[in-house]
Each structure stands twice: as C-alpha cells, then as structure tokens.
Motif scaffolding. Structure first.
Motif, PDB file in Angstrom:
ATOM      1  N   THR A  50      26.346  -9.687  22.296  1.00 34.05           N
ATOM      2  CA  THR A  50      26.342  -9.905  20.853  1.00 34.05           C
ATOM      3  C   THR A  50      25.840 -11.311  20.533  1.00 34.05           C
ATOM      4  OG1 THR A  50      28.626 -10.709  20.879  1.00 34.05           O
ATOM      5  CG2 THR A  50      28.291  -8.344  20.552  1.00 34.05           C
ATOM      6  N   GLU A  51      25.393 -11.499  19.287  1.00 37.74           N
ATOM      7  CA  GLU A  51      24.871 -12.805  18.897  1.00 37.74           C
ATOM      8  C   GLU A  51      25.958 -13.864  18.900  1.00 37.74           C
ATOM      9  OE1 GLU A  51      22.950 -14.853  14.927  1.00 37.74           O
ATOM     10  OE2 GLU A  51      22.099 -12.957  15.628  1.00 37.74           O
ATOM     11  N   LYS A  54      26.371 -14.998  22.434  1.00 41.09           N
ATOM     12  CA  LYS A  54      25.241 -15.824  22.872  1.00 41.09           C
ATOM     13  C   LYS A  54      25.375 -17.248  22.334  1.00 41.09           C
ATOM     14  CE  LYS A  54      21.959 -11.960  23.095  1.00 41.09           C
ATOM     15  NZ  LYS A  54      20.766 -11.344  22.451  1.00 41.09           N
ATOM     16  N   ALA A  55      25.797 -17.350  21.067  1.00 42.91           N
ATOM     17  CA  ALA A  55      25.972 -18.674  20.472  1.00 42.91           C
ATOM     18  C   ALA A  55      27.101 -19.426  21.160  1.00 42.91           C
ATOM     19  CB  ALA A  55      26.264 -18.535  18.979  1.00 42.91           C
ATOM     20  N   ARG A 506      21.778 -14.252   9.600  1.00 40.49           N
ATOM     21  CA  ARG A 506      21.086 -13.816  10.814  1.00 40.49           C
ATOM     22  C   ARG A 506      19.707 -13.244  10.508  1.00 40.49           C
ATOM     23  NH1 ARG A 506      26.280 -10.922  13.872  1.00 40.49           N
ATOM     24  NH2 ARG A 506      27.100 -12.863  14.792  1.00 40.49           N
ATOM     25  N   ASP A 511      15.381 -16.173  16.080  1.00 38.45           N
ATOM     26  CA  ASP A 511      16.271 -16.085  17.228  1.00 38.45           C
ATOM     27  C   ASP A 511      16.861 -17.431  17.618  1.00 38.45           C
ATOM     28  OD1 ASP A 511      15.680 -13.394  17.331  1.00 38.45           O
ATOM     29  OD2 ASP A 511      14.079 -13.638  18.814  1.00 38.45           O
ATOM     30  N   LEU A 514      21.801 -18.973  15.567  1.00 39.44           N
ATOM     31  CA  LEU A 514      22.846 -18.027  15.951  1.00 39.44           C
ATOM     32  C   LEU A 514      24.123 -18.321  15.172  1.00 39.44           C
ATOM     33  CD1 LEU A 514      22.313 -18.285  19.818  1.00 39.44           C
ATOM     34  CD2 LEU A 514      21.317 -16.586  18.291  1.00 39.44           C
ATOM     35  N   THR A 516      28.232 -17.816  15.021  1.00 40.89           N
ATOM     36  CA  THR A 516      29.419 -17.487  15.801  1.00 40.89           C
ATOM     37  C   THR A 516      30.656 -17.986  15.062  1.00 40.89           C
ATOM     38  OG1 THR A 516      30.412 -17.592  18.003  1.00 40.89           O
ATOM     39  CG2 THR A 516      29.341 -19.602  17.201  1.00 40.89           C
ATOM     40  N   ASP A 524      31.302  -8.833  14.958  1.00 41.54           N
ATOM     41  CA  ASP A 524      30.581  -8.239  16.083  1.00 41.54           C
ATOM     42  C   ASP A 524      31.478  -7.307  16.888  1.00 41.54           C
ATOM     43  OD1 ASP A 524      28.359  -9.603  15.312  1.00 41.54           O
ATOM     44  OD2 ASP A 524      28.452 -11.135  16.882  1.00 41.54           O
TER      45      ASP A 524
END
Length: 749
Positions: A50-51, A54-55, A506, A511, A514, A516, A524
């Motif tokens: 999930t984004e 990743k963040a 988003r 990309d 991000l 979070t 998410d």
C-alpha cells in the motif's frame, strides 16, 4: 481413518497414565517458557504493497528518528470558561507540569513546551504537551504510567481541566470476569447434558489444558515472532470454545457406545474412531478458515490466524488422545446418575447370587433405556419433516431481516474517539477536537521524495484543496532529498470527507508524493479488507466444499452447508451493525460510543464463523450419513441424526455462545465487538441454520441429498468418516472370536 483412530483411542485408553503425563509435561514446559519469555509488545502493524506502507518505509530509511516506534502521549490542558491558557497563572501550571514530566521517568525521550511549539488553540482555551518515550507502550513501567497519570494534579487543583491521550496509557485489554462466567455457564450446560459431574468435568479440564498450552506457547514466542497481545486473546477465545466442543462429542459418543453394551476400552476406541473422525474434519475446516486469513496479506492478521489455528490443532489432538485416557480413569462415573441408580436397583432385585454377572449388563440396559427414549431432537426433527417448506421459509426470512442493517455498514479502525466517554483518552480526544478542529486527531503525513523546491510546490498545491484545515511547512531530512509535510483535515479521521481528501492528494500528485500516517493507514487497511473479502471467501468456501464432499460423499449437502453459512454470517454482521453502529441495545452490551465497524470484522467473522459452522454441519450430518449408509430411509436418517446429535450440538452451541459472550465485557472495543459477533453468529448458525434449514432442505431433497456422480465417487478418497469400514472389520473380528470353527468352514466353502 476411522480404523487408525480406533486403534489410537484404545491405545490412549490402555496407556492412560503415560498419555496424561505427556500432556501435563507439555503444559508445564509451555508455562515455563511463557514465564521466562520477554513481555509481549504490540505487534508491528504493516500493510505490504500500500502507499501508506511505502511512505512509512521511506521515512524509516531517510528519517530514522521520525519513524521511531516509541510510545507517545498528549497531555491536554483547558482553561476554565472564558479563560486563556496564555494567562500567567495557567502558563505557570503548564510549565510546572512539563518539568514534572521531564523528571518523572528515565524512559522519557522528549517533552515539548506548548508555548514554544505553538501548541495552543487559536481561541487560547486549549493547549497540549507532546510526550515521546524511548520504548513502546507495552514496555513502559508501571511507575512511568503512574507518573503520566499524575501529571497536572496541581493544575487540576488550580481549576484547569487536564486529560491525557495517546498510546502510552494503552495496556493489555481486560476482559474482567466475563470469561469466568462463560466457563461457569459451560459447566452448567455440561452437567445438564450428561447428568454426571465427572463427564461434565472432562471437556472443561481438557479444554483448559489445551488453551493453557496454546496461549503459553504464544506468549513464549510473542517477542520472537512479533505477536501482539490480541493474538493470545483470540487463541484463548477460539481454543476454549472448540476444545470444550470436541471433547463433548467424544464423551457423548463414548457414553452411547457403553449404552450399546461395549467394553470400556472398545467403547473408547469406537468413540474416537467415529466421533473422532468428525472432530478431525471439523477441526480441519476451522484451521483452513483461520490460516486462510493469510490471503489478505497483512502480517498481523496472518499471525493471529496461524496462532489460533495452532490452538485448534492442540484441541483436536487432546480430544483424540487425552479424552480416552481420562475416560479410562473415570470408570463408570462417566455414566449419568440415573443410569447408575437403575443398575444398582437391578443388582438388588437380582440378588447377591447374580450380582456379579448381572451388574454390568444392568448398567448397560439402564443406559440403553435412557438413550432410547424419544427426546427433543426426535420430536423437533419429525415436526420439520411434516412442514419442511414452512420451516425453511420462516428461517430464511428471519435471517434475511437480521441482515438488513448490513446495507448501511461503515468500516474503519478504532481510535481514541471510539473509547468510552468515561476514559481520559476519549476526553482528551474531544478537547483537542474542540480546540484545534475535528481533523487534528488524525493528521496526514505527506512524504515528498524530492528536493526542497518540490516539497514547497507540493505543500502549496495541498493548501488549495477542499477539506484542508492546515498545512505545515516542509521539513527536509539531512540529505535534503526527502521532506515531510503535515496536513490537518477539516473533518474527523474516520469521516468519508477525510478519506476523499487522502485520495485527492494521491491522485493530484505523482509517485514521488506519498500519503501516510495513522489515518491513511486505516484507509488503506479498510480497502485491503474489502478487496480481499471475495478471494478469501472463494478460497475458504472452495476448500471446505471439497473437504465436505469427501466427508459426506455428496454434492448437494456441502452446497447447502455453504449457503447456510453465508446466511448466518451476513445476519450476524447485520446484528453487529445494529448494536455497534446504530446503537440498538448498545447500553445492554456496554457500548458507550457507536461508530464504524472495525475494518477486519467482516473478513474475520467469515473466517472464524465458517470454521465453527462447519463443526455443527459435520457433527450433525455425519450421524445422518451414518444412518443412511446403514440402510435407513432419508427421513428416518434425519430423525436418527437429530436423536443422537441435536442435544449434543445444542449443548455445544450454548457453550460456544457463553464463551464468546464472556468477551463482551472486555475493556477493548475490538475484543468486545468480536465476542458479540461470534456469539450471535453461533446462535444463528446452530439454532436457525443447522437445526431448521438443514433438516428442511434434506427432507425436501430426499435420496438426492446423498447423490454423487459415479466418476467423482471413484476419484474421491474414501475416508470412512462414518466408520462403516471400521464397523465391518469389528463385526468380522467378533464373528471369528465367537465361532472360529464356523469361520474356517465358511472360508473353506
């Protein structure tokens, strides 16, 4: 399988001292491991792919200090009506509290000055102090927590309102006396069912041993495998329920075998060979459902499922080995008091001369007479056979009505806003919402993978979006290639408007930007749950359908079982929405604050309830299948199945409901919701689906219920769960022992 389990049961009965000693040794070993293991912490929460994750991973790499997992707290101060926190007197009290915090514990990492950090609301009525710790919440000492709770005592005396929020006050959920009450109810049900304290005590004793081994093992491995405190609660909940049920079925079948005149050792072997086969497959369906949670691809949920599945495996092994061993110790006391009294009366009537020969047959005769009487199961099944269509329609319409609230289901993860209003965490949450806006309790953390210029552009674009209350200036890392931006939404964290804002940020950026933070992670997580529900259903229902097809040698019976399960789980989810989201009867169940349903609740209920529902299907329908295979007509087989299985299944369901309902008294909203959901789901499945829909559908299908294509019959392995092969082998063995000369003559001919 039945033959192997028959031998296992007889071996455990004969070697009962060794078997009991081995299980006690395992319990002691697990207990020592749990006592010497490090204290369990909160499991690390991650959502791979999930984004938000990743963040978070990017922050951990480039902002190591910012991603520290230490506990946090917010001490919120509010001035009396009309007052300002900037007044000298109030300011002095806050500064004094800050100094108290700094010197209150060596676990403190930092304490912010609200006036230097601009942590005062615009109207000046509210201010807060941010506290961070060097360790997570589970590793905080009692002295540290007490120091935090006592912060601001003098400020309160001076007229200020002081409340504390954050995870620093988080402790292991307390369930109170709920579980004890659940076990006591189970004991009463078992005594009523068996009429014997010894027979009633066996399932309780073995279930407690199994749960003790399972939970102790989880506690011992919690630190190594990163298992959260909730994992052991779930394992206890599931393990206690299935442990009692599986033992209940074995003991019940053992008593039935005694009533047929079997020797005690042979009765134990037959009970494990027949009812034990059903226990194995029922346990396998539960394990499939729990381990199948791995398809969601959330490590925390996967670990919870595997740990609970391991406890179920222990419960199955105990039912197959320790129960027959303890039956060997119990002797005739496992039979009901009425049967024993009838046997004693028979002995007295026959006189001293025939007492030795007639004592045992008298006990068997009394047991058979007691077991042969028509019971509620017999009468109910005959009632359903006379009116199958009416019963089926009434049950389906009733479950459909209970499922109506599902149409307004809202999902999210609980935060301090879902805590009872009596807690300081909830009051601190409300004070911050009033002073700084609803979105202040759920800020978004935007991570920009780029230089300062890119971060400034991103911050400026976010300020223009609707739903944004405030945007902080970008904070770059030392290398200058990454920056953090804090965005405060206008709406509360769990609102649809905040979720839309996250998606807008988003979509509006590439990309390299991000989003979070706790709020984004919750969004998410909910999305992952929704996306995984259909694949998970397909996997679990598909595997269980194949398993039940092997067990029942039928296509329509497993299909009916799957549809019945879907009805019960949707109806149960509707009841959860009505109580925890709408607030219906909320005060009765201790729900002080309504809100969204926990995101993992639907998929979790699907997993657990499906496994438990298949338990009842296997135990009830296996008896029907056994009777049908031995020559009874479909209607007669249904009556036979209910005669022998309805009372036991009813007792098992009441026990499960009592155990699960015991967790409704938990101080943790998640545990409370799970306990209620599972309790109501078992009620719907056992008493509506299995007791009404199953016999009605089987009555309408007749012989077709047991139809299986020939090619599929040849392809499927014959596991002999009803013990037909075992009965045949034992009958042949009995004839050879009765008249070996006749057997040899028949063989010669």
């Amino acid at each position: 399988m039945a033959t192997f389990l028959y031998r296992l049961g007889r071996t455990a009965f004969r070697r009962r001292r060794l078997v009991a000693l081995l299980w006690v040794a395992l319990l002691v070993l697990a207990g020592v491991g749990a006592a010497t293991a490090p204290v369990a912490t909160s499991a690390s929460f991650s959502i791979p792919g999930t984004e938000a994750q990743k963040a978070f991973d990017l922050l951990e790499e480039r902002f190591p200090a910012a991603s520290a997992d230490g506990a946090t707290a917010r001490v919120v101060f509010k001035a009396p009506d009309g007052g300002k926190m900037t007044e000298p007197g109030h300011k002095a009290e806050v500064n004094k509290a800050v100094e108290e915090l700094k010197s209150g514990s060596d676990q403190i990492a930092s304490v912010t000055d609200p006036y230097a950090a601009k942590a005062v609301s615009q109207d000046g009525s509210t201010a807060y102090v941010s506290v961070t710790y060097k360790v997570n919440s589970m590793e905080l000492t009692d002295d540290t927590r007490e120091a935090l709770k006592e912060t601001g005592t003098e400020a309160r005396d001076a007229g200020l309102t002081v409340e504390i929020g954050g995870d620093a006050l988080q402790t292991v959920p307390e369930s109170g006396v709920g579980e004890i009450i659940g076990v006591m109810v189970a004991a009463v049900v078992l005594v009523i069912t068996f009429g014997s304290l010894v027979a009633a005590g066996l399932p309780l004793l073995t279930a407690i041993i199994g749960v003790g081994i399972g939970v102790s093992t989880i506690t011992a491995l919690a630190s190594v495998l990163d298992l959260g405190s909730t994992t052991s609660t779930l394992a206890m909940m599931i393990g206690l329920a299935v442990g009692i049920d599986y033992a209940l079925f074995i003991v019940s079948r053992y008593r039935a075998e005694l009533a047929e005149g079997r020797e005690r050792e042979d009765a134990a072997g037959r009970a494990v060979g027949t009812a034990g086969s059903a226990v194995v497959f029922a346990g396998l369906t539960v394990v499939i459902a729990l381990v199948g949670l791995a398809v969601v691809n959330i490590p925390m949920l996967t670990k919870m499922g595997v740990a609970a599945g391991g406890t179920v495996v222990i419960a199955v092994l105990i039912a197959l080995t320790l129960i027959p061993a303890l039956l060997g110790f119990a002797g005739k006391r496992v039979v009901g008091r009425k049967a024993r009294k009838a046997a004693e009366s028979a002995k007295s009537a026959e006189g001293a001369e025939g007492a030795e020969a007639a004592g045992k047959p008298s006990l068997e005769k009394a047991s058979r007479q007691e077991a042969g009487k028509p019971n509620m199961g017999t009468r109910w099944s005959r009632f359903v056979l006379r009116r199958p269509v009416a019963v089926l329609l009434l049950a389906v319409v009733g479950l459909g009505a209970a499922a109506v609230p599902v149409s307004s289901l809202q999902m999210g993860l609980p935060d301090d806003g879902s805590q009872p209003t009596s807690t300081t965490q909830r009051r601190a949450y409300d004070l911050l919402s009033e002073g700084f806006g609803p979105g202040f309790n759920g800020p978004l953390l935007v991570v920009v993978d780029g230089d300062r210029a890119a971060a400034d552009r991103t911050a400026e674009e976010i300020r223009k979006l609707d739903g944004v209350a405030a945007v902080t200036p970008p904070t770059p890392n030392e290398a200058g290639d990454t920056a953090m931006i804090t965005v405060v939404p206008k709406d509360r964290p769990s609102s649809a408007e905040t979720e839309e804002l996250v998606h807008t940020i988003r979509d509006a950026n590439g990309d390299d930007v991000l989003v979070t933070g706790a709020t984004a992670m919750n969004i998410d997580f909910s999305q992952r749950m929704n996306d995984a529900l259909v694949p998970y259903l397909a996997l679990v229902v598909g595997l269980a359908f194949l398993l039940l097809t092997v067990v029942f040698r039928s296509v329509l019976v497993p299909l009916k079982a799957a549809f019945g399960f879907l009805l019960s789980v949707v109806a149960a989810l509707g009841a959860v929405v009505a109580v925890f989201q709408w607030g219906w009867l909320g005060s009765l169940f201790g729900v002080e604050q309504t809100g969204p349903i926990m995101s993992m609740m639907p998929i979790f209920m699907v997993g657990v309830v499906f496994g438990l529902a298949m338990d009842y299907e296997v135990f009830l329908v296996t008896r029907m299948r056994e009777a049908y295979v031995h020559g009874q007509r479909p209607g007669e087989a249904i009556v036979t199945g209910f005669k022998h299985g309805a009372r036991v299944v009813t007792a098992a369901a009441v026990i499960m409901i009592a155990v699960f309902a015991g967790f409704i008294g938990s101080s943790e909203q998640m545990v409370k919701m799970i306990g209620f959901g599972l309790a109501i789901a078992v009620f719907f499945d056992a008493f509506v689906v299995r007791m009404a829909i199953v016999p009605a559908v089987l009555a309408l299908l007749g012989h077709k219920a047991w139809w299986l294509p020939r090619w599929l019959d040849r392809a499927l392995p014959n596991v002999d769960v009803e013990g037909e092969k075992l009965h045949r082998e034992l009958a042949d063995s009995g004839r050879q022992q009765d008249d070996p000369d006749e057997e040899r003559e028949l063989a010669r001919v």
